[in-house]
Design a protein around this motif. Structure first.
Motif, PDB file in Angstrom:
ATOM      1  N   PHE A 120      -8.897   3.139  -0.602  1.00 50.13           N
ATOM      2  CA  PHE A 120      -7.931   3.046   0.490  1.00 50.13           C
ATOM      3  C   PHE A 120      -7.732   4.444   1.062  1.00 50.13           C
ATOM      4  CE2 PHE A 120      -3.829   2.825   2.570  1.00 50.13           C
ATOM      5  CZ  PHE A 120      -3.894   1.596   3.220  1.00 50.13           C
TER       6      PHE A 120
ATOM      7  N   SER B 203      -7.553  -4.711   3.052  1.00 46.26           N
ATOM      8  CA  SER B 203      -7.065  -6.022   2.601  1.00 46.26           C
ATOM      9  C   SER B 203      -7.932  -7.154   3.152  1.00 46.26           C
ATOM     10  CB  SER B 203      -5.617  -6.238   3.052  1.00 46.26           C
ATOM     11  OG  SER B 203      -5.521  -6.374   4.455  1.00 46.26           O
TER      12      SER B 203
ATOM     13  N   TYR C   8       0.817  -1.212   0.000  1.00 46.76           N
ATOM     14  CA  TYR C   8       0.000   0.000   0.000  1.00 46.76           C
ATOM     15  C   TYR C   8       0.856   1.270   0.000  1.00 46.76           C
ATOM     16  CZ  TYR C   8      -4.363  -2.586   0.857  1.00 46.76           C
ATOM     17  OH  TYR C   8      -5.456  -3.410   0.738  1.00 46.76           O
TER      18      TYR C   8
ATOM     19  N   MET D  21      -5.204  -0.631   6.418  1.00 47.70           N
ATOM     20  CA  MET D  21      -4.601  -1.817   5.808  1.00 47.70           C
ATOM     21  C   MET D  21      -5.365  -3.067   6.236  1.00 47.70           C
ATOM     22  SD  MET D  21      -2.591  -4.600   6.839  1.00 47.70           S
ATOM     23  CE  MET D  21      -1.771  -3.989   8.316  1.00 47.70           C
TER      24      MET D  21
END
Length: 488
Positions: free
Chosen positions: A396, A348, A301, A344
């Protein structure tokens, strides 16, 4: 650089580096699950059976769930609701979605849902002695869990006698992070690009461990057998060299706590050497894969989003500087970094399901009748991508976890992320796992800048498994941010 991310993945469970149950294609923990034709018989008046898709004879819904079951079940939950039944073969399985429903089951009705199904595949983990996978939830299990919690607490709070680190955990992670930095720089100099995931492992000089880790292409039974032998050897060596005045790691902490219990509380509950081995097996296997997977996603990322990486590094420079390494005590002063880690975990969702639960007694959830012994799957991926909970969940965006001023974590938002489960079976190593990810990431980003080789396609489509990983990527590049010192 071209970024590719599809909502599909390989059908086979890949599970990563740690020990895994031997599972059937496409859905976790279902191999050789012996069941009856139906659990939803004799529903009391006023209650109802959970709805769900109609399966085909013998196979049930297996064909639908062969690929990306977390996505398929999320899609089905929109039609059938947060309490849903699917069939794996002839076995009904309860699938829970929705944060409120999952909290109701695992927290408010935690005693009812704290069991583990007696799955055939679980027998291969620690010879069936694993506290994490064990169907037992009685006094022995509670004593083992308490023992493990105390050992982890001791390890994470014991001062380091040999370095400036504030505790043993900090010392271990700092040394490992320094090794990783050296290795990354060496690879970059030699190859000009590299795949970082294979180097995010512990004790790189231990050839026996590396041999076990690299058995990914073998069946689960053999992996677990070899891993079990490796762990048993570690524990036996620790017993031989154990020194109460010099606690080296979590295994020593477990031995110490076990010896203390022999004359204290719960002394009537025997803690055998086999149980200690099983605990180490669980902690090593689960922690190994979880932390390395979290780090590999984190570094992907920051490489994909250089503006986000710069914000983390600016925060590190401002609050820590460059003269010393980050410490656990810095967490409170690095809100953007903490927000990044939360995002994250959420984006994910590399742990799409918890380890299956089962009901310890007949119960009722949201008006649905749930018999005793029902296998229960918790869809964490659905919660982390629920449009009712998150604005633009596919984006994100670490800022979603910060207050308006950007100075603190919004705890209401952070508590919505599911990655370590909830309730009485919540991952026992959660705190240490979060601390390790924080330390590794901040030490790496303090010293290195990560990028991806321009012009090459990067596929971050999660490959379905017990832990979901992106496809092998050899496009990583790094450079030093400033001249480095060796002191911790």
């Amino acid at each position: 650089m071209h970024i590719k991310q599809e909502r599909r993945a390989s059908g086979y469970l890949s599970g990563g580096s740690g020990p895994q149950p031997h599972c059937s294609p496409g859905f976790p923990y279902t191999s050789n699950y012996e069941g009856c034709d139906s659990l939803w018989q004799h529903v009391p008046q006023g209650l109802k059976s959970p709805p769900g898709p109609r399966g085909i004879p013998i196979l049930g819904n297996v064909l639908e769930l062969r690929k990306d079951p977390h996505l398929v079940l999320t899609r089905l939950s929109k039609k059938y609701g947060d309490v849903m039944e699917v069939r794996i073969g002839t076995r009904p399985v309860l699938v829970l979605s929705g944060l409120d429903t999952i909290r109701q089951a695992l927290v408010k009705q935690g005693e009812d849902f704290m069991g583990r199904p007696d799955l055939y595949s679980f027998q291969y983990i620690s010879n069936g002695q694993s506290p994490t996978f064990s169907p037992d939830s009685g006094e022995v299990w509670k004593a083992l869990r308490k023992l493990t919690q105390n050992a982890l607490k001791t390890f994470s709070s014991t001062p380091s006698p040999t370095s400036s680190s504030t505790c043993l955990l900090e010392e271990h992670v700092s040394k490992e992070a320094e090794y990783v930095i050296t290795k990354f720089l060496q690879l970059m100099e030699e190859e000009k690009r590299f795949d970082l995931t294979q180097y995010l492992h512990y004790d790189h000089n231990d050839q026996e461990l590396l041999k076990v880790v690299n058995f990914n292409n073998e069946f689960g039974e053999d992996i677990n057998r070899r891993f079990g032998i490796f762990v048993e050897k570690i524990v036996q060596e620790h017993y031989i060299s154990f020194d109460k005045g010099h606690i080296r790691d979590i295994t020593d902490s477990l031995i110490e706590r076990c010896q203390e219990k022999s004359g204290g509380e719960d002394a009537c509950i025997p803690i055998s050497n086999e149980k200690i081995i099983a605990i180490v097996h669980d902690l090593f296997g689960a922690g190994f894969d979880t932390v390395t997977t979290a780090l590999s996603w984190s570094l992907m990322y920051v490489a994909l989003y250089p503006d986000i990486q710069k914000k983390i590094q600016d925060e590190l420079d401002q609050h820590i500087g460059r003269e010393r390494r980050p410490r656990l005590s810095d967490r409170g002063s690095l809100p953007y970094t903490e927000a990044f880690i939360l995002e994250m975990f959420r984006h994910s969702s590399f742990l799409p399901f918890t380890i299956p639960h089962s009901t310890t007694k007949t119960t009722v959830l949201n008006g649905y009748y749930i018999p005793k012994g029902t296998c229960v799957f918790i869809n964490q991926w659905q919660v982390n991508h629920d449009e009712k909970l998150w604005k633009d969940p596919s984006a994100f965006n670490p800022e979603r976890f910060l207050n308006a001023a950007g100075t603190e974590i919004n705890r209401t938002e952070s508590d919505k992320v599911l990655i370590f489960g909830l309730g009485k079976r919540r991952c026992i190593g959660e705190s240490i796992g979060r601390w390790e990810v924080f330390l590794f990431l901040t030490i790496l980003l303090q010293q290195l800048e990560f990028s991806l080789r321009p012009g090459e396609e990067v596929d971050i489509t999660p490959q379905y498994g017990l832990t979901m990983k992106y496809k092998k990527c050899e496009s990583f590049q790094i450079k030093k941010r400033f001249p480095m010192k060796s002191s911790l």
